[in-house]
Enzyme design. Structure first.
Site, mmCIF file in Angstrom:
data_model
loop_
_atom_site.group_PDB
_atom_site.id
_atom_site.type_symbol
_atom_site.label_atom_id
_atom_site.label_comp_id
_atom_site.label_asym_id
_atom_site.label_seq_id
_atom_site.Cartn_x
_atom_site.Cartn_y
_atom_site.Cartn_z
ATOM 1 N N HIS A 41 -11.662 1.885 14.572
ATOM 2 C CA HIS A 41 -10.940 2.645 13.745
ATOM 3 C C HIS A 41 -10.921 2.227 12.254
ATOM 4 C CE1 HIS A 41 -9.449 4.540 17.305
ATOM 5 N NE2 HIS A 41 -9.101 3.624 17.636
ATOM 6 N N GLY A 81 11.803 -6.222 -27.652
ATOM 7 C CA GLY A 81 11.708 -6.628 -28.828
ATOM 8 C C GLY A 81 10.402 -7.335 -29.442
ATOM 9 N N LYS A 82 9.434 -7.200 -28.664
ATOM 10 C CA LYS A 82 8.015 -7.691 -28.853
ATOM 11 C C LYS A 82 7.265 -7.289 -30.407
ATOM 12 C CE LYS A 82 6.178 -5.543 -25.434
ATOM 13 N NZ LYS A 82 7.256 -4.922 -25.123
ATOM 14 N N SER A 83 7.373 -5.970 -30.605
ATOM 15 C CA SER A 83 6.881 -5.404 -31.830
ATOM 16 C C SER A 83 7.750 -5.758 -32.934
ATOM 17 C CB SER A 83 6.813 -4.083 -31.791
ATOM 18 O OG SER A 83 6.146 -3.596 -30.970
ATOM 19 N N GLY A 87 6.334 -8.535 -22.315
ATOM 20 C CA GLY A 87 7.726 -8.262 -21.931
ATOM 21 C C GLY A 87 7.873 -6.683 -21.606
ATOM 22 N N LEU A 88 8.960 -6.323 -21.296
ATOM 23 C CA LEU A 88 9.381 -4.983 -20.722
ATOM 24 C C LEU A 88 9.447 -4.168 -22.095
ATOM 25 C CD1 LEU A 88 12.386 -5.373 -18.377
ATOM 26 C CD2 LEU A 88 9.907 -4.673 -17.954
ATOM 27 N N SER A 89 9.393 -2.965 -22.200
ATOM 28 C CA SER A 89 9.709 -1.920 -23.145
ATOM 29 C C SER A 89 10.944 -2.180 -23.469
ATOM 30 C CB SER A 89 9.357 -0.520 -22.729
ATOM 31 O OG SER A 89 9.713 0.541 -23.619
ATOM 32 N N PRO A 145 -12.616 -2.118 18.282
ATOM 33 C CA PRO A 145 -12.142 -0.745 17.965
ATOM 34 C C PRO A 145 -12.923 -0.394 16.852
ATOM 35 C CG PRO A 145 -10.267 -2.242 18.583
ATOM 36 C CD PRO A 145 -11.464 -3.013 18.509
ATOM 37 N N SER A 166 1.562 -5.529 -21.107
ATOM 38 C CA SER A 166 0.583 -6.231 -20.289
ATOM 39 C C SER A 166 1.378 -7.089 -19.162
ATOM 40 C CB SER A 166 -0.033 -7.404 -21.052
ATOM 41 O OG SER A 166 0.890 -8.089 -21.764
#
Length: 524
Positions: free
Chosen positions: A3, A362-364, A357-359, A1, A431
């Site tokens: 397609h 506490g990463k910063s 990690g998520l927004s 095919p 990230s």
């Protein structure tokens, strides 16, 4: 095919074919899917095409009807550079011109379909007259007395006494023996599997190409390539994949996508990414030089596949067109003051601390606290924070998946340079994708990348959100927000796992410092 959703199947099946037979319904003529198949066949280097105009019995074996379809197809095939095209009127139902010439088409003087298939030139005949290309699959060393190089000859011929060059290193030698399980050969040709021995003890490894010394392959690390995307997830510029060319494997990063091709009209369209079954032309940057030939000259040394580093799934197949000029002119400049010298001056071991990690996790806060503690201890550090980088280095990027990939590629390269300067580098970024975190890890040496997963339940992250970003994302006011409408891929084996729902920033910082001491990055 024919397609569109079967494009990747077509590419897989046709990649080793010497000839293509395209079926056309005589009542409908050349259709979009006919043009698509023809384009893919030309792309894959198929030089011989037979157009079987089927169901001619339903047109009462009309000569004008057949000739019109043949003329339409010949016009299109010439645009693609196909020279060897044969159009054959057939009726599969009644067997006309399939095996024997039909009396119902006395106006047709060409071959039957079977005659064509039995006489068409196959690629092996042509390849045997080309220059030697022998991709090394295995270094065969059963004992201290024997060292040979096993593989299959991709093109050309080889015999004892032939002068060869090993690419990409450029080392030269002479063939001593051609060893097989049935005894030594006096000559071997394309398609045969043999073990070569050389007269000199030179360094040859899997992935190298043994070639004719008078006609060596090209060597490059940056290329223009035509790429067929074969995965459900889209191709993203800046993402790093494993690339296999013959027996060689390298890490390849997709640089700008120059354009994608409308397979039906051959129009070149501006694009940021490729979706499943789409075809485009892009630039590839490898982590090391490889030996290659343009795909138009040699499929084995010019064709490649891309493999996802996380899932090991094949996500794309492509053809190398040529090496970029900067691949030939740019060379790594050796310097005398190296990473070890920088680190010795600072009395520390450099590394990357990658906080993901998520927004709202506490990463910063944690990264800032760790840097302050390291600074008090007299260590040389630098902190790269996601929001700060977006104001400068990545101010031209948005928050699509493609832009997130490019953002992390940039900061990972900066982080690697800072490690080379002897610094302890803290990077605080959401990230979200494992592929990019793995790419960042591969930019530095083993032991120099420490992934810190700053973990927190979604509801806790939302409760901490003083900017109300989660709330806006749920209302649809912010698009591509990680955790809401854009995925976050949790680290599978981080060096440090911090649960900030139960640990304070101070406790998290001390946990990180403890790991640095345990690893000997800082004194205990």
């Amino acid at each position: 095919p024919g397609h569109e959703q079967y494009t990747r199947n077509m590419v897989t099946g046709a990649s080793t074919a010497d000839c293509a037979v395209l079926l056309v319904d005589a009542r409908k003529g050349v259709l979009t899917q006919t043009r698509r198949h023809t384009y893919v066949a030309s792309l894959l280097g198929i030089r011989h095409v037979a157009l079987a105009v089927n169901k001619l019995d339903l047109l009462s074996y009309s000569e004008p009807g057949f000739k019109q379809i043949a003329a339409d197809y010949q016009l299109f095939s010439r645009e693609l550079g196909l020279q060897d095209v044969v159009c054959i009127p057939v009726s599969a139902l009644r067997g006309d011109n399939v095996i024997e010439r039909s009396k119902r088409t006395p106006w047709y003087e060409g071959p039957t379909l079977l005659e064509y298939l039995e006489t068409v030139e196959i690629d092996e005949d042509r390849l045997q007259s080309e220059a030697l290309r022998f991709p090394v699959q295995w270094v065969n060393r059963p004992d201290a007395e024997f060292r040979g190089f096993a593989g299959m000859i991709a093109s050309g011929q080889v015999a004892p006494g032939d002068a060869i060059v090993v690419a990409p290193s450029g080392r030269e030698s002479t063939v001593s023996r051609l060893v097989t399980s049935e005894g030594d050969l006096e000559r071997a040709v394309a398609g045969q599997s043999v073990t070569l021995t050389l007269t000199d003890e030179i360094d040859v490894s899997r992935g190298d190409v043994v070639a004719c010394a008078a006609s060596p392959p090209r060597v490059g690390e940056q290329f223009e390539a035509t790429l067929v995307w074969m995965a459900q997830e889209p191709m993203l510029r800046g993402r790093s994949y494993l690339m296999r060319v013959g027996t060689s494997t390298a890490s390849a990063t997709i640089s700008p996508l120059k354009y994608k091709v409308n397979v039906d009209s051959l129009e070149h369209l501006a694009a940021e990414q490729l979706e499943l079954n789409e075809i485009g032309v892009c630039e590839l940057a490898l982590d090391r030089p490889i030996a290659f030939d343009p795909y138009s000259q040699n499929r084995d040394t010019g064709g490649f596949v891309l493999i996802d580093k996380v899932t090991n799934a094949t996500v794309g197949a492509g053809m190398l067109n040529f090496e970029l000029r900067r691949s030939r002119t740019l060379r790594w400049q050796a310097v005398d003051v190296d990473k070890e010298a920088h680190a010795e001056l600072k009395s520390q071991r450099p590394c990357i601390l990658w906080l993901t990690g998520l927004s709202g996790a506490g990463k910063s806060t944690i990264a800032n606290l760790v840097e302050k503690k390291l600074h008090r201890l007299g260590h040389h550090t630098y902190l790269l924070d996601g929001d700060n980088v977006r104001r400068g280095l990545s101010k031209d990027l948005g928050f699509t998946d493609a832009d997130r990939v490019e953002n992390i590629r940039r900061v990972a390269e900066v982080g690697a340079l800072m490690v080379d300067a002897g610094l302890i580098v803290l990077l605080s970024f959401i990230s979200p994708f494992r592929s990019e975190r793995r790419m960042a890890r591969e930019l530095v040496e083993t032991g120099e990348f420490i992934e810190v997963f700053v973990d927190v339940p979604m509801e806790v992250a939302e409760a901490r959100d003083c900017k109300h970003l989660y709330e806006k994302a749920r209302r649809g006011e912010i698009k591509n927000f990680t955790g809401i409408d854009s995925a976050y891929e949790r680290p599978e084996a981080p060096e440090i796992h911090i649960d900030t729902a139960h640990a304070t920033a101070e406790q998290a910082a001390e946990q990180i410092l403890g790991e640095l001491r345990r690893r000997g990055i800082i004194p205990g």
